[in-house]
Motif scaffolding. Structure first.
Motif, mmCIF file in Angstrom:
data_model
loop_
_atom_site.group_PDB
_atom_site.id
_atom_site.type_symbol
_atom_site.label_atom_id
_atom_site.label_comp_id
_atom_site.label_asym_id
_atom_site.label_seq_id
_atom_site.Cartn_x
_atom_site.Cartn_y
_atom_site.Cartn_z
ATOM 1 N N GLN A 198 -30.241 -15.457 -4.031
ATOM 2 C CA GLN A 198 -31.615 -15.392 -3.651
ATOM 3 C C GLN A 198 -31.768 -15.988 -2.186
ATOM 4 O O GLN A 198 -32.608 -15.571 -1.525
ATOM 5 C CB GLN A 198 -32.266 -16.316 -4.884
ATOM 6 N N LYS A 201 -30.374 -13.961 0.764
ATOM 7 C CA LYS A 201 -31.051 -12.698 1.023
ATOM 8 C C LYS A 201 -32.499 -13.423 1.752
ATOM 9 O O LYS A 201 -33.041 -12.412 2.390
ATOM 10 C CB LYS A 201 -31.369 -11.776 -0.125
ATOM 11 N N GLY A 491 -36.441 -7.749 -11.781
ATOM 12 C CA GLY A 491 -37.975 -8.285 -11.717
ATOM 13 C C GLY A 491 -37.597 -8.912 -10.178
ATOM 14 O O GLY A 491 -36.415 -9.196 -9.514
ATOM 15 N N GLY A 492 -38.775 -9.346 -9.731
ATOM 16 C CA GLY A 492 -38.769 -10.039 -8.400
ATOM 17 C C GLY A 492 -40.096 -10.348 -7.959
ATOM 18 O O GLY A 492 -41.029 -10.644 -8.822
ATOM 19 N N GLY A 536 -38.753 -9.154 -2.581
ATOM 20 C CA GLY A 536 -37.663 -8.253 -3.112
ATOM 21 C C GLY A 536 -37.872 -8.368 -4.628
ATOM 22 O O GLY A 536 -38.754 -8.671 -5.045
ATOM 23 N N ALA A 538 -34.354 -7.775 -7.918
ATOM 24 C CA ALA A 538 -33.215 -7.664 -8.380
ATOM 25 C C ALA A 538 -33.163 -6.667 -9.978
ATOM 26 O O ALA A 538 -34.000 -7.042 -10.515
ATOM 27 C CB ALA A 538 -32.140 -8.853 -8.649
HETATM 28 N N1 ASP Z 1 -33.156 -13.723 -7.712
HETATM 29 C C1 ASP Z 1 -33.926 -13.128 -8.698
HETATM 30 C C2 ASP Z 1 -33.227 -13.038 -10.027
HETATM 31 O O1 ASP Z 1 -31.891 -12.883 -9.985
HETATM 32 C C3 ASP Z 1 -34.429 -11.780 -8.314
HETATM 33 C C4 ASP Z 1 -35.507 -11.841 -7.376
HETATM 34 O O2 ASP Z 1 -36.359 -12.657 -7.238
HETATM 35 O O3 ASP Z 1 -35.188 -11.089 -6.294
HETATM 36 O O4 ASP Z 1 -33.642 -12.791 -11.047
#
Ligand code: ASP
Length: 594
Positions: A198, A201, A491-492, A536, A538
């Motif tokens: 997280q 990125k 989700g994101g 974003g 994932a």
């Molecule tokens: N890092 C978050 C997750 O692993 C996904 C995101 O917010 O992009 O659920």
């Protein structure tokens, strides 16, 4: 060269050619001295015939062949005898009449018949390299490759760069326990394996890379279930100068591509959007399975003047009463079974009980609570829920809305299963975006507010005044989950990119200024150097492939998974390490030998 073609390639049009194949002996049959071998490689199976008169010469060893021996065979592609063709096999019209055999390696008798679906999973895991030889595991891994390839192609075409981020990193707050790695070079300190990339990125957005993705390995030290592994893979995406719609459209395009290439189906877009509050109130879930109705019906207003005191006092003090109508369930659930359901909601979800009305065909309303209802209440209830002979109504009632929705949501799924609604809709693919999640939830155990997604999620612009006013429970997030048939695929969110707002968010979460500097100083500093708006999402790759493959568990789509005790039964990992190795990393074990 070991072979001229694969075990899947030969057809009637190749008759007369001389070919060389290599692979594993799938089955051997001796028919009066003539040996028939089904030879298998990754692509398929071809029948080989050994005529025994050559046994002393170039076919030496053909009588001793056993399942899983590795061989190389040269021979002529020949038409099978009329009537012996196998229409189920792609190569079923032909066979290879062997002129030369080379045994490349002999095999012991395998510890289990490879294609037997009843083999105990522990045994399959111990000999995973044999288990992976089976047609269905090969198919699953091929499918996984297709999904990853489609992902890479699609995101590359959309201008995304694949960038790797560290596996040895700092703890990330994604809500699970971290796996720790001691640092030998920095005594007493630890890396954490990433629960998700997280922060990296987001930092890549600050770095101006604009569009990032990664097929990222993530690690979470949680109790394991059928769809959880301590290490799992995400399709991780982040982009700059994007809003919620941009990410949702991108992900729809990605899923269209994946389903087309992996399953040959065209999925329609855009997916419907449903606010979290609606998902909870209609389906009792933040990942609703919309392939069937069985919706939760609001009944609170019917009972404001009821003589049934429990309902009346809830209805007049801001509580909630809802029900679902399990159409046609009366003949499927006896009183004893209903008792068991009640036990189940009590023990699993901490509910106080599960009130119901059962209306058997030709019978009366049968229920522990119905005697308290007036005629008007009964009529209103039946009208609103469509209650008819043969149905069961299940009630949920509580001072708070969420527990009512959650319990009825679980009852809804169990009813759907009982009524065969899941099976009947198994072929349907209902994609859905659940949007407008709450930003924060109060955790009674921690006695403070926690992030529903993670602390980097952006509050909705309209709700920032609520955040500032301390009305945390009402603040919605710019967060979205993509759901397929009741399973959360991913989700994101759109992120916070302003230093002050991020610091405010940490403060709300109980991270004081000093702790913010220690844990997130790098991120706060980065945000002060011109961080672009970004967001974003994932997607859980294992779960996605599991659904596409129609598998029951993510273990079926991972080459070397762990079991539900986090162990690899093949390599015996995790293992004890000796004292010297521990000393090198300044660790002393406190585990009791047992
Ligand atoms: N890092 C978050 C997750 O692993 C996904 C995101 O917010 O992009 O659920």
């Amino acid at each position: 060269m070991y072979r001229t073609t694969s075990c899947h390639a030969l057809r009637a049009s190749h008759i007369g050619q001389t070919v060389t194949l290599a692979g594993w002996v799938n089955t051997v049959r001796d028919q009066g001295g003539v040996i028939f071998v089904d030879l298998r490689d990754r692509e398929g199976v071809t029948q080989i015939v050994f005529r025994s008169e050559d046994e002393q010469g170039s076919l030496a060893g053909c009588h001793k062949l056993r399942a899983e021996d590795v061989i190389q065979v040269t021979g002529a592609v020949t038409a099978r005898l009329k009537g012996t063709e196998n229409t189920k096999l792609a190569t079923g019209e032909i066979e290879i009449v062997a002129s030369e055999l080379r045994v490349l390696n002999k095999a012991e008798v395998p510890p289990f018949p490879l294609d037997d679906p009843k083999v105990n999973e522990d045994l399959r895991m111990e000999y995973r390299y044999l288990d992976l030889r089976t047609a269905h595991m090969q198919r699953n891994l091929k499918l996984r490759h297709r999904v990853v390839k489609a992902t890479r192609d699609f995101l590359d075409e959309a201008g995304f760069f694949e960038i790797e981020t560290p596996v040895l990193s700092n703890p990330t707050p994604e809500g699970a326990r971290d796996f720790l790695v001691p640092s030998r070079l920095n005594p007493g300190t630890f890396y954490a394996l990433p629960q998700a990339p997280q922060q990296y990125k987001q930092l890549l957005q600050v770095a101006g890379l604009e569009k990032y993705f990664q097929i990222a390995r993530c690690f979470r030290d949680e109790d394991l279930r059928a769809d959880r592994q301590p290490e799992f893979t995400q399709i991780d995406i982040e982009a700059s100068f994007v809003g919620e719609e941009d990410i949702e459209t991108l992900v729809e395009g990605l899923l269209v591509r994946i389903f087309k290439e992996a399953r040959g189906i065209e999925i329609p877009t855009p997916f419907p959007r449903m606010p979290y509050s609606e998902a909870m109130s209609r389906y009792g879930s933040d990942k609703p399975d919309t392939r069937f109705g069985l919706e939760l019906v609001e009944l609170t207003d019917i009972f404001t003047a009821s003589t049934f005191k429990v309902f009346a006092s809830l209805a007049t003090s801001g509580g909630t009463i809802k029900a679902i109508n399990a159409k046609g369930a009366a003949s499927l659930l006896s009183k004893e079974q209903l008792k068991k359901w009640e036990e189940w909601v009590k023990t699993e979800f901490g509910a106080k009980g599960l009130a119901y009305i059962k209306w058997s065909t030709g019978g009366e309303w049968d229920s522990p609570i119905v005697k308290f209802f007036s005629e008007t209440e009964r009529a209103a209830l039946a009208e609103r829920t469509g209650f008819a002979e043969g149905d069961i109504l299940f009630f949920g009632a509580d001072a708070k809305l969420e527990p009512v929705c959650e319990v009825l949501g679980r009852v809804r799924l169990r009813c759907a299963d009982l009524l065969g609604l899941i099976k009947a809709n198994a072929d349907q693919l209902n994609f859905l975006w659940v949007v407008d999640f709450p930003l924060l939830a109060f955790s009674p155990e921690d006695n403070h507010w926690v992030a529903v997604h993670h602390p980097f999620t952006r509050p909705k612009a309209d709700d920032v005044p609520l955040l500032e006013a301390g009305d945390y429970g009402k603040v919605r997030a710019v967060a979205y989950d993509v759901v397929l048939n009741g399973v959360e695929l991913g989700g994101g969110s759109i992120r916070i990119h302003e230093r002050e707002l991020q610091a405010k968010m940490f403060e709300v979460l109980g991270v004081n200024a000093e702790a913010q500097q220690i844990k997130f100083g790098h991120l706060l500093k980065a945000f002060s150097f011109g961080a672009p708006p970004h967001g974003g999402l994932a997607i859980g790759l294992d779960r996605l492939v599991m659904l596409i493959a129609g598998a029951e568990s993510i273990r079926e789509v991972i080459a070397f998974p762990k079991n539900n005790r986090g162990a690899d039964l093949m390599t015996h990992s995790p293992v004890e390490v000796d004292f010297k190795q521990l000393r090198e990393v300044y660790i002393q074990s406190t585990a009791k030998k047992g």
